[in-house]
Design an enzyme around this catalytic site. Structure first.
Site, PDB file in Angstrom:
ATOM      1  N   ASP A  22       0.837  -1.207   0.000  1.00 53.11           N
ATOM      2  CA  ASP A  22       0.000   0.000   0.000  1.00 53.11           C
ATOM      3  C   ASP A  22       0.872   1.258   0.000  1.00 53.11           C
ATOM      4  O   ASP A  22       0.447   2.313  -0.455  1.00 53.11           O
ATOM      5  CB  ASP A  22      -0.880   0.040   1.268  1.00 53.11           C
ATOM      6  N   LYS A 227      19.494   6.547   6.492  1.00 53.99           N
ATOM      7  CA  LYS A 227      19.389   5.111   6.152  1.00 53.99           C
ATOM      8  C   LYS A 227      20.779   4.495   6.213  1.00 53.99           C
ATOM      9  O   LYS A 227      21.756   5.108   5.769  1.00 53.99           O
ATOM     10  CB  LYS A 227      18.822   4.961   4.724  1.00 53.99           C
ATOM     11  N   ASP A 252      18.569   2.491  -4.578  1.00 54.07           N
ATOM     12  CA  ASP A 252      19.671   2.121  -5.487  1.00 54.07           C
ATOM     13  C   ASP A 252      20.902   1.620  -4.733  1.00 54.07           C
ATOM     14  O   ASP A 252      21.880   1.189  -5.362  1.00 54.07           O
ATOM     15  CB  ASP A 252      20.083   3.331  -6.354  1.00 54.07           C
TER      16      ASP A 252
HETATM   17  O1  LIG Z   1      24.975  12.419   1.149  1.00 52.71           O
HETATM   18  C1  LIG Z   1      25.243  11.671   0.199  1.00 52.71           C
HETATM   19  O2  LIG Z   1      26.261  11.044   0.138  1.00 52.71           O
HETATM   20  C2  LIG Z   1      24.228  11.567  -0.906  1.00 52.71           C
HETATM   21  O3  LIG Z   1      23.330  12.615  -0.783  1.00 52.71           O
HETATM   22  C3  LIG Z   1      23.464  10.277  -0.891  1.00 52.71           C
HETATM   23  O4  LIG Z   1      24.195   9.352  -1.613  1.00 52.71           O
HETATM   24  C4  LIG Z   1      22.127  10.370  -1.622  1.00 52.71           C
HETATM   25  O5  LIG Z   1      21.085  10.111  -0.883  1.00 52.71           O
HETATM   26  P1  LIG Z   1      19.848   9.151  -1.371  1.00 52.71           P
HETATM   27  O6  LIG Z   1      18.766  10.066  -1.939  1.00 52.71           O
HETATM   28  O7  LIG Z   1      20.373   8.207  -2.429  1.00 52.71           O
HETATM   29  O8  LIG Z   1      19.441   8.475  -0.096  1.00 52.71           O
HETATM   30 MG   LIG Z   2      20.136   6.686  -3.614  1.00 54.39          MG
END
Ligand SMILES: O=C(O)[C@H](O)[C@H](O)COP(=O)(O)O
Ligand SMILES: [Mg+2]
Length: 303
Positions: A22, A227, A252
């Site tokens: 969802d 994350k 990714d």
């Molecule tokens: O802070 C970083 O290294 C980049 O912004 C990161 O790789 C990108 O963040 P994503 O949107 O892929 O979580």
């Molecule tokens: Mg990413």
């Protein structure tokens, strides 16, 4: 051993996969875009999911922009998204500092190694800060700086936290302040520690790459609030009611996005091959992090 299923070109498998969920949590860099290059048919794919009654949430580790900044980027990219659907690692860090971290009353200021996105999110939580985009920090270090950092007279006594994120203006002076605060007991946090930033269809220094000198010099790793930290999922879930078993993380990068979904016990994870991770990494025997499924590019979900 878990196996990842390729959905590209398989309409029946795509429909069956999408019907399990969802809510879709979307990573941004490397999935929706590479810098300002929006991948083909991304807006159409997101519209398709909304038209199927799915709720979308955007969860990015990129701390250079605030939720408002990202709303402007989504608008410019022709992607329909509202601010309540957008979560960045700066927001996650601000929530953690404001609501979880128990700091002494006289040590609540944050020294920032990073960009405006962190400043905006800390300000939205009423947290005072220094460093960041301060133009006085964008210069060479002088002998007076060494002396004032060494005796502490250059430092703000209210600083209790060093927060490191992606900083496009990093220099020796800014890193020296960060190390000096850490040496005096400041809590060491990072918005995220991604090694690289997908940009212009290549890879550049990510937040982890920029913050690495502090890790080496101080000798300890920061607590990361992006994350795969579950602090970020907790921050999302505080705002977005969801049944984790019917929620899918799309990303990714195996060691942030897919790990985030697996550790969060989400119903599923989908890897997209337009960013950092390659399918060989998760198709290999004994791979540590294996997404439930994968597509070559997000728009493959259009079938
Ligand atoms: O802070 C970083 O290294 C980049 O912004 C990161 O790789 C990108 O963040 P994503 O949107 O892929 O979580
Ligand atoms: Mg990413």
């Amino acid at each position: 051993m878990s196996v990842s299923h390729c959905l590209t070109g398989d309409k029946v498998a795509i429909d069956a996969f999408l019907d399990q969920f969802d809510v879709f949590l979307f990573d941004c860099d490397g999935v929706l875009w590479s810098g300002n290059h929006i991948f083909p048919d991304v807006p159409e794919t997101l519209d398709m999911l909304r038209n199927r009654g799915k709720r979308l949430v955007f969860v990015t580790n990129n701390s250079t922009k605030s939720r408002q900044d990202y709303k402007a980027k989504f608008d410019k990219a022709g992607i329909q998204a509202n601010v309540e659907e957008i979560f960045g690692s700066s927001y996650s860090a601000a929530i953690y500092i404001a609501r979880i971290l128990d700091l002494p009353a006289d040590k609540k200021k944050v020294y920032i190694l990073g960009e405006s996105g962190i400043e905006q999110e800390l300000a939205s939580e009423g947290i005072k800060y220094c460093g960041g985009t301060d133009p006085n920090m964008r210069r060479d270090i002088e002998q007076e700086d060494f002396d004032a950092l060494a005796d502490g007279s250059a430092l703000d006594p209210e600083v209790g936290v060093v927060l490191a994120g992606l900083d496009f203006h990093v220099n020796y002076l800014k890193l020296a302040y960060g190390l000096a605060y850490l040496q005096r007991g400041a809590v060491y946090l990072a918005t995220n520690t991604d090694s690289t930033l997908p940009m212009s269809k290549s890879f550049f220094l990510g937040a982890g790459g920029v913050g690495a000198p502090l890790v080496t010099s101080f000798g300890k790793e920061p607590l990361s609030l992006g994350k795969p930290s579950q602090a970020m999922l907790d921050a999302v879930e505080a705002k977005v009611k969801m049944d984790r078993s019917r929620t899918c993380m799309i990303g990714d990068r195996l060691n942030t996005d897919i790990r985030f979904g697996i550790d969060g016990k989400l119903g599923g994870t989908l890897a997209v091959l337009t960013g950092v991770s390659k399918k060989e990494e998760f198709l290999a025997d004994g791979a540590e992090t294996v997404p439930a499924a994968y597509v070559e590019k997000l728009s493959d979900l259009l079938g």
